[in-house]
Design a protein around this motif. Structure first.
Motif, PDB file in Angstrom:
ATOM      1  N   PHE A 173       7.705  -4.051  -8.968  1.00 49.97           N
ATOM      2  CA  PHE A 173       7.384  -3.131 -10.050  1.00 49.97           C
ATOM      3  C   PHE A 173       6.035  -2.447  -9.872  1.00 49.97           C
ATOM      4  CE2 PHE A 173      10.818  -4.812 -12.701  1.00 49.97           C
ATOM      5  CZ  PHE A 173      11.232  -3.617 -13.266  1.00 49.97           C
ATOM      6  N   PHE A 174       5.087  -3.143  -9.299  1.00 45.92           N
ATOM      7  CA  PHE A 174       3.743  -2.575  -9.232  1.00 45.92           C
ATOM      8  C   PHE A 174       3.298  -2.205  -7.827  1.00 45.92           C
ATOM      9  CE2 PHE A 174       3.720  -5.294 -13.047  1.00 45.92           C
ATOM     10  CZ  PHE A 174       3.524  -4.284 -13.985  1.00 45.92           C
ATOM     11  N   ILE A 175       3.520  -3.106  -6.902  1.00 42.91           N
ATOM     12  CA  ILE A 175       2.944  -2.896  -5.585  1.00 42.91           C
ATOM     13  C   ILE A 175       3.750  -1.897  -4.754  1.00 42.91           C
ATOM     14  CG2 ILE A 175       2.264  -4.054  -3.452  1.00 42.91           C
ATOM     15  CD1 ILE A 175       0.496  -4.699  -5.833  1.00 42.91           C
ATOM     16  N   LEU A 176       5.053  -2.052  -4.770  1.00 39.75           N
ATOM     17  CA  LEU A 176       5.893  -1.180  -3.952  1.00 39.75           C
ATOM     18  C   LEU A 176       5.767   0.294  -4.337  1.00 39.75           C
ATOM     19  CD1 LEU A 176       7.849  -1.485  -1.569  1.00 39.75           C
ATOM     20  CD2 LEU A 176       9.723  -1.477  -3.229  1.00 39.75           C
ATOM     21  N   PRO A 177       5.896   0.646  -5.636  1.00 41.19           N
ATOM     22  CA  PRO A 177       5.729   2.051  -6.008  1.00 41.19           C
ATOM     23  C   PRO A 177       4.351   2.575  -5.625  1.00 41.19           C
ATOM     24  CG  PRO A 177       6.385   0.736  -7.926  1.00 41.19           C
ATOM     25  CD  PRO A 177       6.236  -0.197  -6.789  1.00 41.19           C
ATOM     26  N   MET A 178       3.362   1.711  -5.784  1.00 42.48           N
ATOM     27  CA  MET A 178       2.017   2.150  -5.475  1.00 42.48           C
ATOM     28  C   MET A 178       1.882   2.493  -4.007  1.00 42.48           C
ATOM     29  SD  MET A 178      -1.279   0.571  -7.351  1.00 42.48           S
ATOM     30  CE  MET A 178      -0.696  -1.025  -7.379  1.00 42.48           C
ATOM     31  N   ALA A 179       2.543   1.683  -3.172  1.00 46.61           N
ATOM     32  CA  ALA A 179       2.456   1.908  -1.735  1.00 46.61           C
ATOM     33  C   ALA A 179       2.958   3.304  -1.369  1.00 46.61           C
ATOM     34  CB  ALA A 179       3.243   0.840  -0.997  1.00 46.61           C
ATOM     35  N   PHE A 180       3.962   3.778  -2.103  1.00 51.00           N
ATOM     36  CA  PHE A 180       4.570   5.045  -1.712  1.00 51.00           C
ATOM     37  C   PHE A 180       4.076   6.250  -2.489  1.00 51.00           C
ATOM     38  CE2 PHE A 180       7.347   2.028   0.240  1.00 51.00           C
ATOM     39  CZ  PHE A 180       7.661   2.645   1.439  1.00 51.00           C
ATOM     40  N   PHE A 181       3.626   6.055  -3.723  1.00 51.66           N
ATOM     41  CA  PHE A 181       3.298   7.219  -4.548  1.00 51.66           C
ATOM     42  C   PHE A 181       1.815   7.484  -4.727  1.00 51.66           C
ATOM     43  CE2 PHE A 181       7.558   6.089  -6.439  1.00 51.66           C
ATOM     44  CZ  PHE A 181       8.217   7.075  -5.732  1.00 51.66           C
ATOM     45  N   SER A 182       0.973   6.757  -4.037  1.00 47.49           N
ATOM     46  CA  SER A 182      -0.437   6.972  -4.332  1.00 47.49           C
ATOM     47  C   SER A 182      -1.191   7.561  -3.151  1.00 47.49           C
ATOM     48  CB  SER A 182      -1.069   5.666  -4.787  1.00 47.49           C
ATOM     49  OG  SER A 182      -0.878   4.708  -3.785  1.00 47.49           O
ATOM     50  N   GLY A 183      -0.484   8.401  -2.412  1.00 51.52           N
ATOM     51  CA  GLY A 183      -1.199   9.148  -1.384  1.00 51.52           C
ATOM     52  C   GLY A 183      -1.337   8.456  -0.048  1.00 51.52           C
ATOM     53  N   THR A 184      -0.444   7.499   0.212  1.00 53.82           N
ATOM     54  CA  THR A 184      -0.470   6.873   1.524  1.00 53.82           C
ATOM     55  C   THR A 184       0.152   7.796   2.563  1.00 53.82           C
ATOM     56  OG1 THR A 184      -0.179   4.745   0.455  1.00 53.82           O
ATOM     57  CG2 THR A 184       0.169   4.820   2.829  1.00 53.82           C
ATOM     58  N   PHE A 185       1.332   8.327   2.216  1.00 52.64           N
ATOM     59  CA  PHE A 185       2.114   9.083   3.199  1.00 52.64           C
ATOM     60  C   PHE A 185       2.011  10.595   3.046  1.00 52.64           C
ATOM     61  CE2 PHE A 185       4.256   4.987   2.770  1.00 52.64           C
ATOM     62  CZ  PHE A 185       4.181   4.554   4.083  1.00 52.64           C
ATOM     63  N   PHE A 186       1.695  11.029   1.826  1.00 51.14           N
ATOM     64  CA  PHE A 186       1.572  12.479   1.649  1.00 51.14           C
ATOM     65  C   PHE A 186       0.443  12.777   0.669  1.00 51.14           C
ATOM     66  CE2 PHE A 186       5.023  10.680  -0.840  1.00 51.14           C
ATOM     67  CZ  PHE A 186       4.608  10.949  -2.128  1.00 51.14           C
ATOM     68  N   SER A 187      -0.029  13.994   0.766  1.00 52.00           N
ATOM     69  CA  SER A 187      -1.181  14.390  -0.039  1.00 52.00           C
ATOM     70  C   SER A 187      -0.797  14.509  -1.505  1.00 52.00           C
ATOM     71  CB  SER A 187      -1.713  15.718   0.477  1.00 52.00           C
ATOM     72  OG  SER A 187      -2.577  16.265  -0.471  1.00 52.00           O
ATOM     73  N   LEU A 188      -1.735  14.173  -2.367  1.00 47.24           N
ATOM     74  CA  LEU A 188      -1.459  14.161  -3.809  1.00 47.24           C
ATOM     75  C   LEU A 188      -1.247  15.573  -4.369  1.00 47.24           C
ATOM     76  CD1 LEU A 188      -4.077  11.471  -4.831  1.00 47.24           C
ATOM     77  CD2 LEU A 188      -1.593  11.201  -4.781  1.00 47.24           C
ATOM     78  N   ASP A 189      -1.670  16.590  -3.618  1.00 45.98           N
ATOM     79  CA  ASP A 189      -1.472  17.968  -4.098  1.00 45.98           C
ATOM     80  C   ASP A 189       0.007  18.287  -4.248  1.00 45.98           C
ATOM     81  OD1 ASP A 189      -4.090  17.847  -3.386  1.00 45.98           O
ATOM     82  OD2 ASP A 189      -3.802  18.950  -1.496  1.00 45.98           O
TER      83      ASP A 189
END
Ligand SMILES: Nc1ncnc2c1ncn2[C@@H]1O[C@H](COP(=O)(O)OP(=O)(O)OP(=O)(O)O)[C@@H](O)[C@H]1O
Ligand SMILES: [Mg+2]
Lengths: 247, 281
Positions: A173-189
């Motif tokens: 619930f917390f760690i997995l989404p964070m890994a993918f949606f917080s700018g690891t793989f793509f820019s936040l723009d």
């Protein structure tokens, strides 16, 4: 003052035994290598970033942040959960004449070592890949704070989970989404505006911003404060949970 | 040395302890007996700071356990019901970490001493997981003794041990007593309580239903026992106050009657059995 040391030492002794089993290092390197190959080399060739940065250079610090998060967090969360509920070894700390603060410090430092170790593995792999990535002071600071922050979060889940399966639930619930949606793989723009508030609540987002900076600007400063805030919050919560321990 | 006043503790609807009162003297081995779920472990857990009661007070060596837990932790040693050694570490490493946590002075030497006292010297560098159950118990005891506690809590110390190893363990426990330490031990093995304990208390549903020396308890309940099979083939065991009373019962039976002195097990079965029957009614 050094009351935390035996707790840290115990974790390190166990960690050492783990490292000696050769398979452990290889399996720890597996995930980052897969990420680097699929995202960096495969997908990365087709991605162009603004400012002429190649994708691998962009991805690399993000992977370090993600991996340090995963390892600091899950090591602490899962050993604490197991030692509290199954092996009952955590009870030894509670029954020792030491402050809960020392228990917290010992667990967190041990978690940080695991996170840093995983980061070193990636840095080692990255050494052989063609990228323009360079380590600077901000990178080191961000990495250390990230390990600290997620080790503290690990203590929190380790203390509140009621069974070992819960650990996986929290992680999903917390760690997995964070890994993918917080700018690891793509820019936040690239993220639609509606989602931005959620993205900026995630602690890892701020590590990802900070860890890629070459100098401190306003954005970096804000993220640094956000990270420090989470560090403080998670540490205090973890400490209180240990202090409140009651079977 | 240990004083418990009106201690109560519930887990949800289950009353684990129901205003328990108990006093344990210095340098005695006190045995807490009781069926499964009687509240023995709960008592130990409260006294050793693992859980807090709803109400009541307890003191160890005059120190209020609930108010000054840190001071109490310095003078007690615990062998829990469930083995909680670090299984992937060696015996030495287990003792080292525990000793550091308890700030034991000249620790390395103390570890060597305790290893030879407990005859564990050649197991020093064995990984705990590779040791037999008997050795693991011994390591647990050695660990608890490391800081030289004034009071020892042994929660079912001999569970799962073979009779030979169990007797070895009894020797060690007697030795702990001769060193002037107070011991609170819980057990299911009645013969263990008879062999070791100066006094015993029988706990039943969180209440103390009997207290005294094993001798006193046997006297109170009846010193003689008649055992036989009745007409329906059921095994009957009757506790009698006097030899004469026992003879009377025995005379009415034609064959297969055993007349013997009572033991703590008879006390236990009689007292807890009576309670169970009362509840069923
Ligand atoms: N953590 C817990 N959560 C819920 N109920 C509990 C918990 N610990 C103990 N209990 C309940 O409290 C009661 C007393 O348990 P306790 O462990 O003290 O018994 P015991 O005398 O040590 O039994 P045993 O001989 O089986 O070890 C039991 O009914 C048990 O089910
Ligand atoms: Mg028990």
């Amino acid at each position: 003052m050094l009351d935390w040391y035996p707790i840290f030492l115990k974790e390190m002794l166990q960690f050492k035994r783990k490292l000696l089993r050769l398979g452990y290092i290889f399996s720890a390197m597996m995930a980052p290598i897969i990420y680097l190959i699929t995202f960096g080399l495969g997908l990365g060739r087709t991605v162009t970033l603004s400012g002429g940065v190649d994708y691998l250079t962009y991805l690399f610090p993000g992977l370090v942040a993600m991996s340090s998060m995963n390892n600091s967090y899950s090591w602490v969360a899962s050993t604490l959960n197991l030692s509290r509920l199954y092996f009952k070894t955590f009870q030894i700390y509670i029954q020792a004449p030491i402050n809960p603060f020392s228990i917290m410090i010992g667990e967190v430092l041990a978690g940080m070592v695991k996170g840093l170790f995983a980061s070193l593995l990636i840095l080692f792999v990255g050494f052989f890949l063609p990228s323009g990535f360079k380590i600077n002071e901000i990178f080191v600071l961000a990495l250390l704070l990230n390990c600290f922050m997620f080790a503290c979060l690990g203590v929190i889940t380790g203390m509140i989970t009621k069974s070992h399966e819960d650990t996986a639930t929290y992680s999903n619930f917390f760690i997995l989404p964070m890994a993918f949606f917080s700018g690891t793989f793509f820019s936040l723009d690239r993220i639609p505006h509606v989602f931005k508030p959620f993205i900026y609540i995630m602690p890892l987002t701020h590590t990802n911003i900070l860890i890629r900076k070459n100098f401190i600007d306003t954005e970096a400063l804000l993220s640094l404060f956000a990270v420090l805030f989470y560090c403080f919050l998670f540490f205090v919560l973890g400490y209180l949970l240990i202090r409140k321990y009651n079977e | 040395m240990i004083k418990i006043e009106n201690l109560s503790k519930s887990y949800g609807k289950v009353k684990a302890l129901d205003s328990l009162n108990l006093e344990i003297k210095k340098s005695e081995i006190f045995g807490l007996l009781g069926p499964n779920g009687a509240g023995k472990t709960t008592t130990v857990k409260i006294l050793t700071n693992l859980t807090k009661p709803e109400s009541g007070l307890c003191f160890i060596d005059g120190i209020n356990v609930l108010k000054h837990p840190q001071e109490v932790k310095r003078i007690i040693g615990v062998v829990p019901q469930e083995n909680n050694l670090e299984r992937e570490l060696t015996v030495y490493e287990n003792l080292l970490i525990y000793g550091m946590l308890h700030k034991v002075k000249s620790l390395k030497k103390r570890i060597e001493d305790i290893l030879s006292i407990m005859e564990l010297k050649d197991k020093k560098n064995s990984i705990v997981n590779t040791l037999s159950g008997g050795f693991q118990r011994r390591v647990l005891l050695a660990r608890a003794l490391l800081p030289e506690p004034k009071v020892m809590f042994l929660d079912e110390p001999s569970i799962g041990l073979d009779p030979h190893i169990r007797r070895e363990l009894w020797q060690i426990i007697r030795k702990i007593k001769t060193e002037g330490r107070t011991v609170l031990l819980t057990t299911h093995y009645i013969e263990e309580a008879e062999a070791l304990c100066d006094r015993v208390g029988i706990l039943f549903q969180g209440r103390l239903i009997a207290l005294g020396t094993p001798m006193e308890l046997k006297k109170n309940v009846g010193e003689y026992v008649v055992e036989f099979f009745n007409e329906n083939g059921e095994f009957i065991s009757e506790v009698c106050q006097s030899r004469e009373e026992a003879y009377e019962i025995a005379k009415k039976r034609s064959n297969g009657v055993i007349l013997r002195k009572s033991n703590l097990e008879d006390v236990f079965v009689k007292l807890t059995g009576e309670r169970i029957r009362k509840i069923e009614r």
